[in-house]
Write an enzyme that holds these catalytic residues in place. Structure first.
Site, mmCIF file in Angstrom:
data_model
loop_
_atom_site.group_PDB
_atom_site.id
_atom_site.type_symbol
_atom_site.label_atom_id
_atom_site.label_comp_id
_atom_site.label_asym_id
_atom_site.label_seq_id
_atom_site.Cartn_x
_atom_site.Cartn_y
_atom_site.Cartn_z
ATOM 1 N N GLU A 13 0.813 -1.219 0.000
ATOM 2 C CA GLU A 13 0.000 0.000 0.000
ATOM 3 C C GLU A 13 0.848 1.272 0.000
ATOM 4 O OE1 GLU A 13 -3.314 -0.542 3.007
ATOM 5 O OE2 GLU A 13 -2.141 -2.346 3.339
ATOM 6 N N SER A 137 -6.449 -1.955 2.555
ATOM 7 C CA SER A 137 -6.829 -1.460 1.228
ATOM 8 C C SER A 137 -7.429 -2.545 0.345
ATOM 9 C CB SER A 137 -5.626 -0.823 0.516
ATOM 10 O OG SER A 137 -5.204 0.329 1.196
ATOM 11 N N TYR A 203 -9.571 3.147 -5.115
ATOM 12 C CA TYR A 203 -8.561 4.103 -5.537
ATOM 13 C C TYR A 203 -8.617 4.551 -7.000
ATOM 14 C CZ TYR A 203 -6.685 2.850 -1.013
ATOM 15 O OH TYR A 203 -6.540 2.631 0.332
ATOM 16 N N ARG A 242 -10.778 4.646 11.555
ATOM 17 C CA ARG A 242 -11.993 4.418 10.777
ATOM 18 C C ARG A 242 -12.464 2.993 11.012
ATOM 19 N NH1 ARG A 242 -10.503 4.216 5.590
ATOM 20 N NH2 ARG A 242 -11.511 2.199 5.313
ATOM 21 N N ASP A 244 -14.986 0.098 9.711
ATOM 22 C CA ASP A 244 -15.765 -0.296 8.532
ATOM 23 C C ASP A 244 -16.846 -1.298 8.915
ATOM 24 O OD1 ASP A 244 -14.125 1.312 7.051
ATOM 25 O OD2 ASP A 244 -12.841 -0.319 6.337
ATOM 26 N N GLU A 257 -13.537 -4.318 9.938
ATOM 27 C CA GLU A 257 -12.156 -4.074 10.320
ATOM 28 C C GLU A 257 -12.007 -2.664 10.861
ATOM 29 O OE1 GLU A 257 -9.293 -3.068 6.970
ATOM 30 O OE2 GLU A 257 -10.763 -4.281 5.898
ATOM 31 N N ASN A 259 -9.255 0.623 10.820
ATOM 32 C CA ASN A 259 -8.083 1.234 10.191
ATOM 33 C C ASN A 259 -7.506 2.279 11.140
ATOM 34 O OD1 ASN A 259 -8.222 0.279 7.143
ATOM 35 N ND2 ASN A 259 -10.297 0.695 7.838
ATOM 36 N N GLY A 263 -6.658 6.552 5.276
ATOM 37 C CA GLY A 263 -6.118 7.287 4.134
ATOM 38 C C GLY A 263 -6.454 8.769 4.195
#
Length: 291
Positions: A13, A137, A203, A242, A244, A257, A259, A263
């Site tokens: 990543e 990612s 992305y 974050r 999810d 998950e 993070n 990002g």
């Protein structure tokens, strides 16, 4: 303030990390800080000693870097840094450990099994999600809809990790909730165009859409915020993270998950959530730097 922005490295990543770093560096410069971009490499400790920053701003995605390793180095060197500490980062990076811990606190997570290289998969319900335990990612993640494609999905996941999760596929909406210094921000709904939010959808896909904020019943929004804040507390997070989610057929949320270094590119979800709360990108970076 002298701020070292640490980014890149050997992670799959790394390119996403570099894009995040560009945005962070611009914001820090605009805020009047003295910025030192430092790419993650074996020379990093020497560069940090040379720069002697007041703080390190971590923009690392994946392993090494998001997994607590760089955090441990900074702790040893006595350099304060943004975001979660060693234990929180390491736990959150491993989706298997994260699920076990969250489940023990009554937080809903998808059912599934954990496989190590060499393990034999006896039986699994199709469709299912196959993913590396310690990658981000959506790298190496496959939605398996036919049993004959399961072996290939496992092979792909094992390319990135020696531990793999095989989880139930939840067919409902995809949502994410950013938590900034313990407070949950507006939930965002992700509409990827395909059946799940893979690397391309995140992305580069032009068809991926985001509903900011998500259109949700009041009770469901409150529930998502509450679960996200509980996850933050249970994992002993700091700064911005974050969480999810995916909804099942009945609209019940499950944590996919966490993070710990979200990002910060122009397509990233943390800045979108902050903007929905009236927080500009520079204000977000200022708040992250404060922790």
């Amino acid at each position: 303030m002298k701020v070292a922005v640490i980014y890149g490295g050997p992670s799959p990543e790394a390119e996403v990390s570099k894009k995040s770093a560009e945005s962070v560096i611009r914001a820090l410069n605009n805020l009047g800080h003295q910025v030192f971009p430092l790419e993650l490499s074996p020379e990093l400790p020497f560069k940090l000693r040379e720069v002697s920053p007041d703080k390190a701003f971590l923009v690392l995605h994946g392993s090494p870097g998001e997994d607590g390793t760089v955090q441990g180095l900074l702790d040893i060197m006595g350099i304060p840094y943004t975001g979660c500490g060693v234990i929180s980062s390491a736990l959150s990076m491993d989706k298997d450990y994260t699920k076990r811990l969250l489940s023990s606190y009554g937080i809903p997570v998808p059912s599934g099994i954990t496989l190590f290289k060499g393990d034999k998969l006896e039986m699994v319900e199709i469709p299912c999600i196959v993913k590396p335990a310690r990658a981000g990612s959506s790298v190496g993640v496959t939605l398996v809809k036919e049993e004959k494609k399961l072996d290939k999905a496992l092979e792909e996941a094992f390319r990135y990790d020696d531990k793999v999760l095989v989880e139930e596929y939840l067919p409902g909406r995809e949502l994410t909730v950013a938590v900034l210094n313990g407070r949950a921000l507006s939930p965002i709904e992700i509409v990827p165009g395909g059946e799940f939010y893979d690397f391309t959808a995140k992305y580069s896909s032009p068809v991926t859409k985001y509903k900011v904020p998500a259109e949700l019943p009041f009770k469901l929004e409150r529930k998502l915020r509450s679960i996200a804040e509980k996850v933050y507390k249970v994992l002993d997070c700091r700064g911005a993270v974050r969480v999810d989610f995916r909804l099942n057929w009945y609209g019940s949320p499950f944590v996919l998950e966490v993070n710990t270094i979200p990002g910060l590119t122009e397509r990233s979800l943390l800045p979108k959530a902050a903007q929905a709360e009236g927080i500009s990108f520079e204000e977000l970076i200022k708040e992250m730097l404060r922790t």
